[in-house]
Every structure is written in C-alpha cells, then in structure tokens.
Scaffold this motif. Structure first.
Motif, mmCIF file in Angstrom:
data_model
loop_
_atom_site.group_PDB
_atom_site.id
_atom_site.type_symbol
_atom_site.label_atom_id
_atom_site.label_comp_id
_atom_site.label_asym_id
_atom_site.label_seq_id
_atom_site.Cartn_x
_atom_site.Cartn_y
_atom_site.Cartn_z
ATOM 1 N N CYS A 8 0.861 -1.175 0.000
ATOM 2 C CA CYS A 8 0.000 0.000 0.000
ATOM 3 C C CYS A 8 0.902 1.232 0.000
ATOM 4 O O CYS A 8 1.706 1.418 0.913
ATOM 5 N N TRP A 10 1.104 5.355 -0.197
ATOM 6 C CA TRP A 10 0.336 6.559 0.141
ATOM 7 C C TRP A 10 0.668 7.669 -0.853
ATOM 8 O O TRP A 10 1.836 7.985 -1.072
ATOM 9 N N THR A 51 -8.777 4.693 -3.589
ATOM 10 C CA THR A 51 -7.724 3.700 -3.783
ATOM 11 C C THR A 51 -7.655 3.299 -5.254
ATOM 12 O O THR A 51 -8.648 3.348 -5.978
ATOM 13 N N GLY A 66 -4.441 9.470 0.310
ATOM 14 C CA GLY A 66 -4.656 9.802 1.711
ATOM 15 C C GLY A 66 -4.412 11.250 2.073
ATOM 16 O O GLY A 66 -4.572 11.627 3.222
#
Length: 159
Positions: A8, A10, A51, A66
């Motif tokens: 993941c 950011w 996402t 984010g």
C-alpha cells in the motif's frame, strides 16, 4: 485484488496518475481498478478516487489517496534489475524526466517521492563476486556513480 499480500503506497491525491505512469514504463505493470470513497473523509469527498489497484512488474499494489499527511522516504524502495545499459538508461531517464530526481549508487526518486534502485544485473553479480578484490573495485566504482554505468562496473571487475 486476489493477492494475499499487497503493497500500500500513500499518495497525496494522485495515485491514479502514478499507477498509469508505472504501467507506461515498467513491463508487467498495469492499472487494475479504481475505487471511489463511499463517504467524505479527511482529505477528500464522497465519490473521489480513494484507492487504486495496480501492479508494478507483477507486484500487487494499492495506491491510497490519503492526502498530504505522510511522505515517502528512502526507507522503502523498488529495486529494479536491468539487463543492460539501454534498459537502465530508459527506466532511469523516464523517472527523472517525469519530475523525479537523481540520487547516487543507482537510486532515483519519482515525482511522488517513491524511491527506485535501477540496478543492472552486472552490479549485483559484481558485488557478490567470489574474487573479493574485484567485488571491492566494482563497489568503489558504484559509489562514485549516480545512474549505474555498466561498462565502468565491467571494467572495475576486470581490474
């Protein structure tokens, strides 16, 4: 995404742009899916892309939009093994030309702050060479480089 383990990454609010860029320069890379926020959240609104599922050279990733709270560092990097100078040059130059920045010893950073090690296979082989004097020469040559020069690594191996 079907992978049990996914990176993941950011992003401020441009994960889709990053995924498309990676897909344009790296083999076996693609944007898979966009997911929109079902409600407002601290750095966005309902309906914004929150996402992005994508792959980078077969590695499953999720880009999370984010906001500006967190930044990437060199503590995480993708290490890309290249076959020759042409592939090394193509990838390095694509990252730099798209707003990235050069660093040292084969490292560069893309415009989103993700670090990349563009590493010709000969460098990995040289550093692990059984002739430790040859390995040391190759390592010392690398320490003087930004983008890795395959011919200089090969010359250092030979002495």
């Amino acid at each position: 995404m079907t992978a049990k383990n996914t990176l993941c990454l950011w992003y401020d609010n441009d994960a889709e742009q990053a995924a498309n860029f990676y897909a344009s320069i790296f083999p076996d890379s693609k944007l898979i899916a966009l997911h929109k926020a079902p409600a407002d959240y601290p750095s966005g609104k309902e309906g914004d892309v929150i996402t992005v599922e994508f792959t980078v050279m077969g590695i499953p990733c999720v880009g999370l939009n984010g906001g500006a709270t967190f930044k990437h560092s060199e503590a995480f990097s993708f290490q890309v093994s290249t076959e020759d100078q042409a592939e090394t040059d193509r990838l390095w130059e694509a990252i730099i030309a798209n707003g990235g920045e050069a660093s040292v010893c084969g490292w560069c950073k893309d415009k989103w702050g993700i670090s990349w090690q563009i590493t010709p296979r000969i460098l990995i082989e040289a550093i692990g060479h059984p002739d430790r004097a040859a390995a040391k020469r190759a390592f010392e040559a690398m320490m003087q480089m930004g983008k890795i020069d395959v011919a200089k690594i090969a010359a250092a191996l030979k002495g």
